[in-house]
Design a protein around this motif. Structure first.
Motif, short mmCIF file in Angstrom:
data_model
loop_
_atom_site.label_atom_id
_atom_site.label_comp_id
_atom_site.label_asym_id
_atom_site.label_seq_id
_atom_site.Cartn_x
_atom_site.Cartn_y
_atom_site.Cartn_z
N PRO A 35 0.48 -20.56 1.02
CA PRO A 35 1.83 -20.06 0.77
C PRO A 35 2.05 -19.53 -0.63
N GLY A 36 1.25 -19.99 -1.59
CA GLY A 36 1.41 -19.50 -2.96
C GLY A 36 2.83 -19.68 -3.47
N ALA A 37 3.40 -18.58 -3.98
CA ALA A 37 4.73 -18.65 -4.58
C ALA A 37 5.81 -19.00 -3.57
N ASN A 38 5.58 -18.74 -2.29
CA ASN A 38 6.59 -19.10 -1.28
C ASN A 38 6.97 -20.57 -1.34
N ALA A 39 5.99 -21.41 -1.67
CA ALA A 39 6.21 -22.85 -1.68
C ALA A 39 7.10 -23.30 -2.84
N ALA A 51 12.59 -9.28 8.59
CA ALA A 51 13.48 -8.42 7.80
C ALA A 51 13.09 -6.96 7.93
N ALA A 52 11.78 -6.67 7.91
CA ALA A 52 11.32 -5.28 8.00
C ALA A 52 11.70 -4.66 9.35
N TRP A 53 11.47 -5.39 10.43
CA TRP A 53 11.82 -4.86 11.75
C TRP A 53 13.33 -4.70 11.91
N LEU A 54 14.10 -5.64 11.36
CA LEU A 54 15.56 -5.49 11.40
C LEU A 54 16.00 -4.22 10.68
N ALA A 55 15.44 -4.00 9.49
CA ALA A 55 15.87 -2.87 8.67
C ALA A 55 15.54 -1.54 9.32
N VAL A 56 14.34 -1.41 9.88
CA VAL A 56 13.98 -0.11 10.47
C VAL A 56 14.73 0.14 11.78
N GLU A 57 15.28 -0.93 12.35
CA GLU A 57 16.10 -0.76 13.55
C GLU A 57 17.56 -0.48 13.21
N GLY A 58 17.87 -0.39 11.91
CA GLY A 58 19.21 0.03 11.51
C GLY A 58 20.15 -1.07 11.08
N THR A 59 19.66 -2.29 10.92
CA THR A 59 20.51 -3.41 10.50
C THR A 59 20.46 -3.56 8.99
N ASP A 60 21.63 -3.66 8.35
CA ASP A 60 21.67 -3.92 6.91
C ASP A 60 21.09 -5.32 6.66
N THR A 61 20.01 -5.37 5.90
CA THR A 61 19.24 -6.61 5.79
C THR A 61 18.93 -6.94 4.35
N SER A 62 19.18 -8.20 3.99
CA SER A 62 18.74 -8.73 2.69
C SER A 62 17.64 -9.74 2.94
N PHE A 63 16.63 -9.72 2.07
CA PHE A 63 15.55 -10.70 2.17
C PHE A 63 15.50 -11.51 0.89
N VAL A 64 15.48 -12.84 1.05
CA VAL A 64 15.41 -13.77 -0.07
C VAL A 64 14.09 -14.51 0.00
N GLY A 65 13.31 -14.45 -1.07
CA GLY A 65 12.02 -15.12 -1.07
C GLY A 65 11.46 -15.18 -2.48
N ARG A 66 10.18 -15.47 -2.56
CA ARG A 66 9.54 -15.65 -3.87
C ARG A 66 8.13 -15.05 -3.80
N MET A 88 10.41 -13.59 -8.89
CA MET A 88 9.02 -13.59 -9.33
C MET A 88 8.65 -14.95 -9.90
N ASP A 89 7.58 -15.54 -9.39
CA ASP A 89 7.08 -16.81 -9.88
C ASP A 89 6.05 -16.54 -10.98
N PRO A 90 6.21 -17.10 -12.17
CA PRO A 90 5.28 -16.80 -13.27
C PRO A 90 3.94 -17.53 -13.16
N GLU A 91 3.82 -18.47 -12.25
CA GLU A 91 2.61 -19.29 -12.19
C GLU A 91 1.82 -19.13 -10.90
N ARG A 92 2.49 -19.16 -9.77
CA ARG A 92 1.78 -19.12 -8.50
C ARG A 92 1.60 -17.69 -8.00
N PRO A 93 0.48 -17.42 -7.33
CA PRO A 93 0.24 -16.07 -6.81
C PRO A 93 1.07 -15.81 -5.55
N THR A 94 1.17 -14.56 -5.18
CA THR A 94 1.80 -14.20 -3.92
C THR A 94 1.02 -14.83 -2.76
N GLY A 95 1.73 -15.31 -1.77
CA GLY A 95 1.08 -15.98 -0.65
C GLY A 95 0.12 -15.07 0.10
N THR A 96 -0.89 -15.69 0.69
CA THR A 96 -1.90 -14.96 1.45
C THR A 96 -2.21 -15.71 2.74
#
Length: 298
Positions: free
Chosen positions: A106-110, A41-56, A81-89
């Motif tokens: 994966p933390g909250a991603n899962a 998503a980050a590389w798409l956005a900086v290359e000029g593409t309108d980008t939405s990112f969905v995650g946790r 935002m997940d109230p229990e699991r940490p951000t993935g590392t």
């Protein structure tokens, strides 16, 4: 462009000498924003593409930082935002020879849930890219499959990547091919293609995969990349860009995907799209971390 996937913190540990097992090894340890889906998503956005990112993400300060980084790239962040699991590392261990091994939590991603999917991002004029990690992880798989269904029902085009070869093998090739039914394009590297097909040669693997996907792109590292289509007998190949990688670079494969998709979706010849993907991957290799450096001409 809508990307559904993982948002992580990468802790990149680069050893200066051979690992001294059971003792200490001098190293540099640096943290960066990561996660395959968020990187694309980050590389798409900086290359000029309108980008939405969905995650946790987690409710921790790391998660807030990672989400602010996404917005800094100009991404429409739809992160829950997940109230229990940490951000993935992910701990990225780089040996003194440059070999990379990842230890991922994966933390909250899962915990990505179907109710986390904003329905307004699904529409006939868009494209959905789903990170293979979100499909491979058992706890987030249902949400990923629901997203694929929403995209098919709304008339979006769909691409998926294969994640990483070891967890892909644990999940099973047959299952992964079933989960990704309806995708128009698959991205894989040679190790992932071998897991999915049992074929050693990239060309043979690509031809087998076109039985499931209308289009297949296989990343070959230093040897370049190839594209195969169900409707064409010939394969399209391009060489890799010559580059001296930064010792801490980790996101070239994600940059490659972001370089290929907009060009290919715009109707450019696959060779042109592959060449642009290789140029963006080379740019990623020039810098440490997995995301674009906003101070480097972006």
């Amino acid at each position: 462009m809508v990307v559904i996937g993982d948002l992580m913190t990468d802790a990149v540990a680069r050893a200066y000498y051979a690992l001294a097992r059971g003792s200490d090894t001098p190293a540099s340890v640096t943290t960066y924003g990561g996660g395959s889906g968020a990187n694309v998503a980050a590389w798409l956005a900086v290359e000029g593409t309108d980008t939405s990112f969905v995650g946790r993400r987690g409710s921790d300060i790391t998660g807030r930082t990672r989400e602010m980084e996404l917005m800094g790239y100009g991404i429409d962040s739809r992160v829950v935002m997940d109230p229990e699991r940490p951000t993935g590392t992910c701990v990225v261990m780089i040996t003194h020879r440059g070999d990379r091994t990842m230890l991922s939590d994966p933390g909250a991603n899962a915990r990505l849930q179907p109710e986390d999917l904003p329905r307004d991002v699904f529409g006939p004029d868009g494209h959905l890219h789903v990170s293979g990690f979100t499909l491979i992880n058992e706890d987030s798989r249902h949400a990923a499959r629901i997203a694929l269904r929403f995209a098919r029902e709304s008339g979006m085009s769909i691409s998926v990547d294969s994640g990483s070869h070891a967890p892909l093998e644990r999940a099973g090739a047959e299952a992964f091919l079933e989960w990704t039914s309806g995708a128009r394009l698959l991205f894989a590297n040679i190790q992932q293609a071998k897991v999915l097909t049992g074929r050693e040669e990239a060309e043979a693997a690509a031809r087998v995969l076109t039985a499931w996907f209308p289009n297949v792109v296989i990343k070959l590292g230093d040897e370049g990349a190839l594209w195969a289509s169900k409707t064409r007998e010939d394969l399209v190949t391009v060489p890799a860009e010559p580059v001296q990688p930064s010792p801490g670079s980790v996101g070239a494969g994600d940059a490659f995907i972001a370089g290929f998709l907009p060009s290919w979706l715009a109707g450019k010849h696959p060779q042109d799209s592959l060449a642009h993907a290789q140029r963006l991957a080379a740019r990623a290799l020039h810098q440490p971390g997995a995301r674009p450096d906003l101070g480097d001409g972006y």
